[in-house]
Design a protein around this motif. Structure first.
Motif, PDB file in Angstrom:
ATOM      1  N   THR A  36     -10.228   0.539   4.129  1.00 56.98           N
ATOM      2  CA  THR A  36      -9.662   1.951   3.645  1.00 56.98           C
ATOM      3  C   THR A  36     -11.015   2.746   3.264  1.00 56.98           C
ATOM      4  O   THR A  36     -12.169   2.466   3.279  1.00 56.98           O
ATOM      5  CB  THR A  36      -9.179   1.985   2.063  1.00 56.98           C
ATOM      6  N   ARG A  70       0.467   4.205  -2.886  1.00 54.01           N
ATOM      7  CA  ARG A  70      -0.100   5.422  -2.442  1.00 54.01           C
ATOM      8  C   ARG A  70       0.052   6.547  -3.306  1.00 54.01           C
ATOM      9  O   ARG A  70      -1.084   7.414  -3.573  1.00 54.01           O
ATOM     10  CB  ARG A  70       0.379   5.847  -1.051  1.00 54.01           C
ATOM     11  N   ARG A  76      -2.617   6.065  -6.067  1.00 56.34           N
ATOM     12  CA  ARG A  76      -3.947   6.482  -5.553  1.00 56.34           C
ATOM     13  C   ARG A  76      -4.313   8.095  -5.291  1.00 56.34           C
ATOM     14  O   ARG A  76      -5.124   8.442  -5.683  1.00 56.34           O
ATOM     15  CB  ARG A  76      -4.086   5.497  -4.332  1.00 56.34           C
ATOM     16  N   SER A  98      -6.549  -0.518  -7.099  1.00 51.26           N
ATOM     17  CA  SER A  98      -5.172  -0.763  -6.447  1.00 51.26           C
ATOM     18  C   SER A  98      -5.202  -1.628  -5.787  1.00 51.26           C
ATOM     19  O   SER A  98      -3.803  -2.181  -5.862  1.00 51.26           O
ATOM     20  CB  SER A  98      -5.531   0.543  -5.146  1.00 51.26           C
ATOM     21  N   GLU A 102       0.844  -1.094  -0.125  1.00 49.34           N
ATOM     22  CA  GLU A 102      -0.097  -0.167   0.157  1.00 49.34           C
ATOM     23  C   GLU A 102       0.915   1.186   0.103  1.00 49.34           C
ATOM     24  O   GLU A 102       0.485   2.280  -0.546  1.00 49.34           O
ATOM     25  CB  GLU A 102      -1.019   0.024   1.283  1.00 49.34           C
ATOM     26  N   ARG A 103       2.083   1.174   0.447  1.00 43.98           N
ATOM     27  CA  ARG A 103       2.719   2.358   0.350  1.00 43.98           C
ATOM     28  C   ARG A 103       3.559   2.498  -0.769  1.00 43.98           C
ATOM     29  O   ARG A 103       3.472   3.952  -1.128  1.00 43.98           O
ATOM     30  CB  ARG A 103       4.101   1.957   1.534  1.00 43.98           C
TER      31      ARG A 103
END
Lengths: 371, 455
Positions: B454, A279, A282, B432, A275-276
């Protein structure tokens, strides 16, 4: 009698010479150098009699240059400049020599005050040069420039260019190469825009500016539809209109991330690390727009994922500069300066202290410390 | 007393009327205490405090008094579906039927497995799929390109011997091999094949089931596992097995033998009644099935590589590890997988399980299938000749590493409809998580969608 002796003894001391009297011509021949009266040579500059002749020589030169150029500019009616003209003058970027270098040049050890005085004069001169240059008085500007350039650094251009970040280069395939670092890790990141099936691979000018693009052949379909009414639409008159417009489905592409030749999911088993890295995409709204290939070295999972994330953020900014303020606000363009704190003497770790036990006899020698 | 007090008050005053009604309350008014004015509210929002900014957000005390007491809403007012937790949603999905499986209809669509086939209920599914089908309201799977490829292969195999149709599904961990195998088994069941689906083949080699040495066959029999296989097999394929007849007599100890020409169901029932006979019944059953040509037979084995392990977890009386081909059930499967025994019509399909640490794909199987072996294996590394022999002639069918975006979108839709997502189901979440998973199916669902909270 003693008086006469005494007089005779004193006589050599009382000779009277005619220092600047008449010298017969014949006597002027064969006179040694020591006999010729010497005049003191005039010093080159009046500053000879000051304590710092070279320094003051330079100061005088600069001041006279200032006076001369001021007179010239006043004659040309460029001085005094009104405020609006003064504000409109371009920024001057002189790079004066440092105190030591300038001191070497003026052959004096410069104190701060003396250095400042010199620099003040130089700044004033540079101001006049700027006015002359802006006004178009080339000779005046050049002549003043000849003076000021002596006091500027040799590597002036390098100094002016330094400190600025080099723009990220694109190679012939439209890839960017950026580097990210975190803790002990460093990552080299190559990013390339994803080409959908409808786009041709020859579209190598993969910058974010869509306007500067060669017109695509009619067979190729572009994602952002550009409706151009070239000729009048006659279909309403010829045949019934279709009830529903069939829309071309937009092609969805995905971001493929490969790190050290391993897909992201295998390289980073922890979701936090993945996710880092995701990011920046996103936040920029560009998930699926770019493919990433990274080589990460050093450190551990957090360091490597942070390094890749920084490289990715820099790459996104290179491809899409409009996103830069957004990523900057999110602190994604910042190289995280946090690093492992060093161990200190007298402590077990960076902060972990040593436990001290005191015994009831309260003697210093009985104080036990545990390491 | 009250009347006296009321006479002294002005006629129109509230206090007078109150006193007449008998509801008067004495109100003390002190003249020296000034009444409190409206409370001052300091400036809201970001306020400069030196160099820093402080955020001030205070509730207006004047407004506070006006907030009424909270009262619970009635059931009629609770219309949002958030409040209706007891109402279970059921997915409305197309059924995974052979006639519905054309490329235009089925590709990238999630289809639920039919309940009529009873396959999942009776045979079971691998552990991870079991958990998934417990959470979902329907047992379903997305139809991929590889699914249709596998089904086409099976269609072609229905006419030929299983010797030519021994396929192993390969791919990385979580790419969907077990699901494709399950779809293949369901398809064949729908097509009228006889299906024997063993979802957890590793139980035959991990010493979780009883074993006993048989001196006649010189192998270790696994009566309980054999019994289970017979039980489930009979339940799923009853109608087809009733049509088939035995060709040989099957002798039974101290009982009447099963005559040749009797239905196969009778043979199976003999094994079910006496558990100790189950291994031999299973063996005979497989022999009968391999001879008959009426119906094609599918032997579907999940966790296939466990059969090819060098040593099982079983121990013999000398405490030496027993080889898989010395155990009755693994031996049976190995023989059909290697082509030593064949079905006259049918196929053997196996699915590897890459995520396991207990039974890794062995070197011999990797070499037979052309898969990369993770450790260095030069010519001086020993290959067990028996296992090499059993892995001859296996064909590889590689399952793609990535789901396509459409397939992933269908999965996303299913999990969202079943209210399994904790996050807002927007395209940002989908894209994502898909990118983070690098397209891997299990990672996308389990490590992506279901493991995220999230905003």
């Amino acid at each position: 009698m003693f008086n006469v002796l005494r007089q005779q003894a004193r006589a050599p001391l009382r000779r009277a010479y005619a220092t600047q009297g008449y010298v017969p011509p014949a006597a002027a021949n064969n006179i040694g150098q020591s006999m010729i009266p010497r005049f003191k040579p005039r010093p080159v500059s009046p500053t000879f009699y000051t304590g710092l002749p070279s320094y003051f020589e330079n100061v005088n030169t600069l001041e006279s240059a200032i006076t001369t150029s001021r007179n010239i500019l006043q004659n040309l009616q460029l001085l005094p400049l009104p405020k609006f003209a003064r504000d409109a003058l371009p920024e001057s970027t002189p790079v004066w020599k440092g105190k030591d270098e300038l001191g070497f040049q003026v052959e004096t050890k410069l104190t701060t005050a003396r250095y400042r005085r010199l620099v003040g004069l130089l700044t004033q001169l540079e101001e006049f040069r700027k006015i002359a240059d802006t006004a178009g008085c080339v000779e005046v500007a050049e002549s003043i420039g000849d003076v000021t350039v002596l006091f500027q650094r040799e590597n002036r251009d390098a100094v002016l260019a330094g400190g600025k970040k080099k723009p990220v280069q694109f190679d012939k395939y439209g890839r960017t190469y950026t580097i990210g670092r975190r803790k002990e890790s460093s990552a080299r990141v190559w990013m390339i825009p994803v080409q959908g099936k409808s786009q041709k691979p020859a579209a190598a000018a993969a910058s974010s500016v869509p306007s500067v693009q060669a017109p695509l052949p009619p067979a190729a379909e572009v994602n952002e539809s550009q409706n151009e009414a070239t000729s009048p639409d006659l279909t309403p008159f010829l045949s019934p209109k279709p009830l529903a417009k069939t829309e071309e489905p937009t092609e969805v592409t995905a971001t493929n991330i490969i790190i050290n030749n391993v897909p992201l999911i295998k390289y980073f088993p922890h979701s936090l690390d993945r996710e880092r890295i995701m990011r920046p995409f996103r936040l920029a709204g560009l998930v699926g727009a770019y493919n990433v290939f990274a080589i990460a070295r050093g450190g551990g999972t957090t360091g490597q994922s942070g390094a890749v994330a920084l490289g990715v953020a820099k790459g996104i900014v290179a491809h899409a500069p409009e996103v830069q303020p957004l990523l900057k606000k999110a602190k994604l363009l910042r190289r995280d300066p946090r690093a492992v704190e060093r161990k200190k003497t007298g402590r077990r770790k960076a902060r972990k202290a040593v436990r001290i036990f005191f015994f009831s006899s309260c003697s210093a020698s009985l104080m036990l410390t545990f390491y | 007393m009250l009347s006296l007090a009321s006479r002294s008050l002005p006629a129109g005053s509230a206090l007078a009327s109150a006193s007449r009604n008998g509801t008067v309350q004495s109100v003390q008014v002190r003249g020296y205490a000034a009444p409190k004015g409206p409370a001052k509210i300091q400036k809201q929002g970001f306020v400069n405090k030196g160099k820093k900014k402080k955020f001030i957000q205070t509730v207006d005390p004047n407004k506070m008094k006006r907030i009424p007491a909270f009262k619970p809403l009635t059931a009629n007012q609770l219309k949002s579906e958030i409040f209706h937790e007891d109402v279970k949603t059921e997915l409305q999905l197309p059924v995974f039927r052979p006639d519905a499986l054309t490329e235009s209809n089925a590709l990238a669509k999630v289809m639920e497995f039919p309940t009529q086939s009873n396959l999942i209920n009776r045979f079971g599914v691998p552990k991870n799929l079991n958990i998934e089908y417990r959470i979902l309201s329907k047992s379903c799977a997305v139809v991929r390109d590889i699914t249709l490829t596998a089904l086409d292969k099976l269609d072609a195999a229905s006419a030929s011997s299983s010797k030519d149709n021994r396929v192993v599904l390969t791919g990385s961990s979580g790419c969907g091999k077990s699901v494709v195998l399950l779809q293949a088994a369901e398809y064949c069941a729908g097509r009228g094949w006889i299906v024997m689906y063993v979802p957890r083949v590793h139980h035959t080699v991990d010493s979780s089931t009883a074993y006993i040495y048989d001196s006649r066959t010189r192998t270790y029999l696994q009566p309980r596992f054999s019994w289970q296989v017979l039980r489930r097999f009979l339940d799923v394929n009853t109608t087809l097995l009733q049509d088939l007849k035995t060709t040989k007599e099957f002798p039974v100890e101290r009982k009447a033998p099963v005559q040749a020409g009797s239905p196969l169901t009778d043979l199976i029932n003999v094994g079910l009644q006496d558990g100790s006979l189950a291994p031999s019944v299973l063996s005979s059953l497989m022999t009968e099935l391999s001879r008959q040509k009426t119906y094609p037979v599918l032997l579907a084995l999940d966790n296939f590589q466990a059969l090819y392990t060098r040593t099982t977890r079983y121990r013999d009386p000398k405490f030496e590890a027993i080889k898989p081909y010395h155990l009755s059930v693994p031996r049976l499967f190995l023989e059909y997988a290697s082509g030593k025994k064949t079905f006259a019509r049918g196929a053997v399909v196996g699915a590897l399980s890459e995520g396991r640490a207990d039974f890794v794909t062995p070197l011999e199987l990797c070499e037979a299938l052309g898969l990369p072996f993770p450790r260095p294996a030069g010519p001086y590394v020993r290959r067990v000749p028996e296992i090499v022999d059993y892995s001859q002639g296996l064909q590889k069918l590689a399952v793609p590493e990535k789901l396509s975006i459409d397939e992933a979108a269908s999965l996303f839709d299913v999990w969202n409809t079943d209210k399994a997502l904790h996050s807002l189901p927007d395209d940002d979440l989908f894209m994502s998580k898909y990118s983070e998973a690098s397209g891997n199916a299990r990672a996308f669902v389990w490590k992506g969608l279901l493991a995220t909270l999230t905003s």
